[in-house]
Enzyme design. Structure first.
Site, short mmCIF file in Angstrom:
data_model
loop_
_atom_site.label_atom_id
_atom_site.label_comp_id
_atom_site.label_asym_id
_atom_site.label_seq_id
_atom_site.Cartn_x
_atom_site.Cartn_y
_atom_site.Cartn_z
N SER A 165 24.30 53.63 -66.76
CA SER A 165 24.72 52.65 -65.78
C SER A 165 25.74 51.70 -66.40
O SER A 165 26.76 52.13 -66.90
CB SER A 165 23.50 51.92 -65.22
OG SER A 165 23.81 51.30 -64.01
N HIS B 24 18.52 57.03 -59.75
CA HIS B 24 19.58 56.49 -60.60
C HIS B 24 19.60 57.19 -61.94
O HIS B 24 18.58 57.27 -62.63
CB HIS B 24 19.34 55.00 -60.78
CG HIS B 24 20.42 54.28 -61.51
ND1 HIS B 24 21.75 54.57 -61.35
CD2 HIS B 24 20.36 53.26 -62.40
CE1 HIS B 24 22.46 53.75 -62.11
NE2 HIS B 24 21.65 52.96 -62.77
N ASP C 292 22.78 58.88 -56.15
CA ASP C 292 22.52 57.69 -56.98
C ASP C 292 22.92 56.46 -56.18
O ASP C 292 24.06 56.33 -55.74
CB ASP C 292 23.35 57.77 -58.26
CG ASP C 292 22.99 56.70 -59.28
OD1 ASP C 292 22.74 55.55 -58.88
OD2 ASP C 292 23.00 57.03 -60.48
#
Length: 533
Positions: free
Chosen positions: A249, A503, A475
């Site tokens: 991320s 995610h 996601d």
């Protein structure tokens, strides 16, 4: 109805009224009826073995103890020449390093970064530097989370987690007390009037003013560029000629930024759940609005398919009911089993968090049933509190502080809050359920007291070895298109696609993704570009 046992994640997703970019949730459900949700982001750095001849490509120069160190900025010699002193901390080893507060003034103030080393359990390949994202996630907690790292990684790498500047155990950014932070988190995510919009501005300005008052110049030096420069000091102190890195991320933004600054210092790098650095604040928030809508519709479809879903018997009806529920919370917050009420802001966070992890979907159904049928917001509040690391007596980390401070330094294209309504249409098209909420992220930094002139730009990292970028089709927080964009912009980008929910892609039960990442990190076998898993 009992509340599910929840343990706080080491890092957050988009926290309203915040900037909904570059975020990761790493979650553990402690037992309970819904079992265990594994932590999801991993990172890798350190010396690599010689690439396997059977691989589909060369992962770059091997990091060997005798490899020549790259040249570094002579003005930073006192930082690059430090020696790490590792000391026992439980079953692991811990150390600290000093870095300049301001790289433009290396003889000025310094700050301390804390780190952990989780030793390889088998035949060691090297060191793997890991970062779970955030901004604000603790890399120390991430490295120490055994559920984050399959044995194929943990037996071969010393996992190195360094809390970034201002985060966790490193010199921390302090901003507001619990009551002040509660007010920000619980505030209206979709202000309807000029007065409510002015309140939003005041809350964010007050938050930033608190950071300056309590932490001084640290609030001015939390940018991702500075974090990436810290990472190169770390590389040298670990004795590595190349940095092997796994970032998830927002951790992918750190990794891509590092590769752009130091392309010849890159070893084996995996960027999972990637942010596209070329996108503006508006483009990022539009993308994330669409991502959360896509994830929500996947959740509602699953709920409806199971029968007796509290949201109704169709996806469209279910998403409309959630939008109506948020509006009802705005008008009248729900009571909970504590003294705190479930406001619209908290309700949205409680809905968002389970969209990161498919195993959380039953908990979301339980929470919505409790709220909609029983008028009790306790489980949604528990989910929102996990999202923000809010414990029974206050916040258990300072990740919210870092989230705002980093993002407001990294992006300079906020707009005044009174201009947000002109963007309603495009955001509601991207997300009929959450569009207006994401639209207000366009204004978050407009009153933040620390401004910078950084602009979004593509990163090519010309000269870097292959960099593996992983994207997941549904996601919510880092949409699939972002990963594709980053892989395309990097000169040496290699794209791995996971078809799935939640995610990030690695260690999520997809053996194709897991094998591609593990073979690359451990053996140097570069995956086929555009591998579909």
């Amino acid at each position: 109805m009992s509340e599910p046992p929840l343990s706080p994640p080491p890092s957050k997703g988009p926290v309203w009224p915040g900037i909904a970019i570059g975020v990761v949730i790493a979650l553990v459900v402690a037992g309970g009826a819904f079992g265990v949700v594994k932590l999801r982001d991993r990172d890798a750095t350190g010396p690599s073995s010689t690439p396997s001849a059977s691989g589909s490509g060369d992962a770059g120069a091997s990091n060997t103890p005798t490899a020549a160190m790259p040249s570094t900025d002579a003005s930073l010699a006192r930082f690059y020449d430090q020696k790490l002193t590792w000391k026992s901390c439980g079953s692991d080893e811990c150390a600290s390093m000093s870095v300049p507060l301001d790289y433009a003034d290396p003889t000025g103030k310094t700050i301390e970064l804390k780190m952990v080393k989780v030793a390889a359990t088998g035949k060691r390949v090297g060191s793997l530097v890991v970062n779970p994202g955030g901004p604000g996630g603790s890399a120390i907690q991430y490295a120490q989370s055994s559920s984050s790292w399959p044995s194929a990684i943990s037996q071969h790498f010393d996992l190195i987690g360094v809390d970034p500047r201002g985060v966790g155990e490193s010199t921390p950014l302090e901003c507001l007390d619990t009551a002040g932070t509660d007010q920000v988190v619980a505030s209206d995510p979709d202000p309807d009037t000029d007065a409510e919009r002015a309140t939003l501005d005041d809350l964010i300005k007050g938050f930033g003013d608190g950071c300056l008052a309590k932490s001084g110049d640290l609030a001015k030096h939390m940018s991702t560029v500075e974090v990436a420069k810290d990472m190169d000091v770390l590389r040298q102190l670990l004795g590595e000629s190349k940095l092997d890195y796994f970032g998830a991320s927002y951790g992918t933004f750190i990794g891509a930024t590092y590769a752009g600054l130091f392309p010849t210092h890159v070893g084996r790098m995996v960027l999972d759940g990637a942010i596209d650095p070329a996108l503006s604040n508006s483009e990022l928030n539009l993308g994330q609005a669409h991502g959360f809508e896509t994830a929500l519709r996947a959740y509602v479809a699953d709920c409806v398919s199971r029968g007796s879903c509290v949201l109704g018997d169709s996806v469209d009806a279910g998403t409309q009911k959630i939008r109506q529920f948020i509006d009802q919370l705005d008008a009248q917050p729900l009571p909970t089993n504590s003294s705190r009420k479930l406001t619209a802001g908290l309700g949205v966070l409680g809905i968002w968090l389970p969209l990161y992890v498919k195993s959380y979907w039953p908990i979301l159904t339980q929470a919505l049933t409790q709220a909609m049928d029983q008028g009790n917001g306790s489980t949604l509040l528990a989910l929102a509190d996990q999202y923000t690391s809010r414990g029974s007596s206050g916040y258990t980390d300072n990740s919210l502080n870092a989230l705002y401070a980093v993002n407001c330094l990294d992006h300079d294209d906020s707009i005044p809050v009174d201009q947000v309504p002109s963007h309603y249409a495009e955001f509601e098209k991207a997300s009929p359920t959450f569009g207006r909420i994401f639209a207000y992220s366009l204004s978050t930094c407009s009153t933040w007291p620390v401004q910078d002139k950084r602009t979004s730009h593509a990163i090519s990292a010309k000269g870097a070895p292959p960099i593996v970028v992983v994207g997941t089709t549904r996601d919510p927080a880092t949409p699939y298109a972002w990963a594709k964009g980053l892989a395309r912009e990097l000169d040496s980008g290699v794209f791995v696609s996971r078809n799935g929910d939640g995610h990030t892609g690695f260690n999520q039960g997809n053996s194709c993704v897991d094998s591609a990442v593990e073979d690359y990190l451990v053996e140097g076998k570069v995956p086929k570009n555009d591998l579909r898993c």
